[in-house]
Design a protein around this motif. Structure first.
Motif, PDB file in Angstrom:
ATOM      1  N   LEU A  91       0.671  -1.208   0.090  1.00 18.73           N
ATOM      2  CA  LEU A  91      -0.084   0.199   0.040  1.00 18.73           C
ATOM      3  C   LEU A  91       1.028   1.147  -0.137  1.00 18.73           C
ATOM      4  N   SER A  92       0.750   2.128  -0.708  1.00 17.26           N
ATOM      5  CA  SER A  92       1.251   3.284  -0.836  1.00 17.26           C
ATOM      6  C   SER A  92       1.331   4.103   0.297  1.00 17.26           C
ATOM      7  N   GLY A  97       4.117   6.470   4.145  1.00 16.32           N
ATOM      8  CA  GLY A  97       3.864   7.142   5.342  1.00 16.32           C
ATOM      9  C   GLY A  97       4.149   6.473   6.659  1.00 16.32           C
ATOM     10  N   SER A  98       4.643   5.189   6.757  1.00 17.22           N
ATOM     11  CA  SER A  98       4.819   4.571   8.165  1.00 17.22           C
ATOM     12  C   SER A  98       6.616   4.643   7.973  1.00 17.22           C
ATOM     13  N   VAL A  99       7.109   5.181   9.201  1.00 19.69           N
ATOM     14  CA  VAL A  99       8.378   4.916   9.423  1.00 19.69           C
ATOM     15  C   VAL A  99       8.971   3.636   9.922  1.00 19.69           C
ATOM     16  N   ALA A 179       1.491  11.073   9.333  1.00 25.50           N
ATOM     17  CA  ALA A 179       1.893  11.266   7.861  1.00 25.50           C
ATOM     18  C   ALA A 179       0.390  11.593   7.344  1.00 25.50           C
ATOM     19  N   ARG A 180       0.786  12.075   6.092  1.00 22.73           N
ATOM     20  CA  ARG A 180      -0.378  12.308   5.023  1.00 22.73           C
ATOM     21  C   ARG A 180       0.209  12.051   3.649  1.00 22.73           C
ATOM     22  N   ARG A 185      -6.038  10.495   2.811  1.00 21.63           N
ATOM     23  CA  ARG A 185      -5.463   9.220   3.650  1.00 21.63           C
ATOM     24  C   ARG A 185      -4.455   9.813   4.747  1.00 21.63           C
ATOM     25  N   ALA A 186      -4.583   9.146   5.902  1.00 18.36           N
ATOM     26  CA  ALA A 186      -3.665   9.553   7.124  1.00 18.36           C
ATOM     27  C   ALA A 186      -2.952   8.284   7.637  1.00 18.36           C
ATOM     28  N   VAL A 187      -1.676   8.340   8.095  1.00 23.96           N
ATOM     29  CA  VAL A 187      -1.186   7.346   8.883  1.00 23.96           C
ATOM     30  C   VAL A 187      -1.366   7.830  10.254  1.00 23.96           C
ATOM     31  N   MET A 188      -1.911   7.055  10.917  1.00 24.90           N
ATOM     32  CA  MET A 188      -2.060   7.546  12.450  1.00 24.90           C
ATOM     33  C   MET A 188      -1.704   6.399  13.375  1.00 24.90           C
TER      34      MET A 188
END
Length: 194
Positions: A91-92, A97-99, A179-180, A185-188
């Motif tokens: 998934l992009s 977005g994830s570190v 991240a966005r 979409r967001a990474v939460m």
């Protein structure tokens, strides 16, 4: 008075799992196999159904959750370590977005919600997410991620497209936007056990 309870899906009768997934959203099409099954794109609907049944029978540490309203199976939530959800790596929104390293088993992800139509608007997704966080925390998660839709950027989304949750849902549970990576979409993330 309405009674809501949440149980691990691997500890409830199989017909309850079918009821939770089969009467709302796309649950009966996907059978919550998208993130976990590398063969998802070539599987039939029946094969996905059987794969979920086999998964739950195996009784892994992580289990999806089933929400009940007055004894009726009404909702579903998938949470598991990202290492058990291998398709997330494609998934992009996750890649960009994830570190967190994809092979870190202490990073869990919430990837699916289903609430039957007749039980929507009662806060079941909030209850399911609360229990999902507890399950992850109790089983050694260090971090929990979600990849929800931001309704402020993508308003008017039909309920069937909200299976990944919303920014508001995750924010209410204490998650923060980290991240966005893509529009809407967001990474939460929520840090636990640190």
């Amino acid at each position: 008075m309405t009674v809501i309870r949440v149980e691990r899906a691997d500890r409830v009768p199989w017909p309850d799992v079918e009821a939770a997934l089969g009467h709302g959203g796309n649950g009966s099409t996907c059978w919550c196999q998208w993130a976990v099954n590398p063969d998802y794109s070539t599987m039939s609907r029946d094969e996905k159904h059987d794969a979920l049944r086999d998964e739950l029978a195996a009784g892994q540490v992580a289990s999806p959750l089933v929400a009940y309203v007055d004894g009726a199976a009404a909702g579903w939530c998938r949470i598991a370590p990202r290492t058990e959800q291998p398709r997330l790596a494609h998934l992009s929104v996750v890649r960009r977005g994830s570190v967190e390293p994809m092979d870190d088993g202490t990073v869990w992800a919430v990837t699916c919600f289903v609430v039957r139509r007749e039980y929507r608007g009662r806060g079941l997704a909030h209850t399911l997410l609360e229990h999902a966080v507890s399950l992850a925390r109790d089983n050694g998660a260090r971090m929990i991620e979600g990849y929800p839709i931001d309704l402020a950027e993508r308003p008017g989304r039909p309920p069937n497209t909200l299976y990944i949750g919303t920014v508001g849902l995750f924010a209410a549970a204490g998650f923060e936007v980290t991240a966005r990576p893509t529009h809407g979409r967001a990474v939460m993330t929520l840090r636990v056990n640190e």
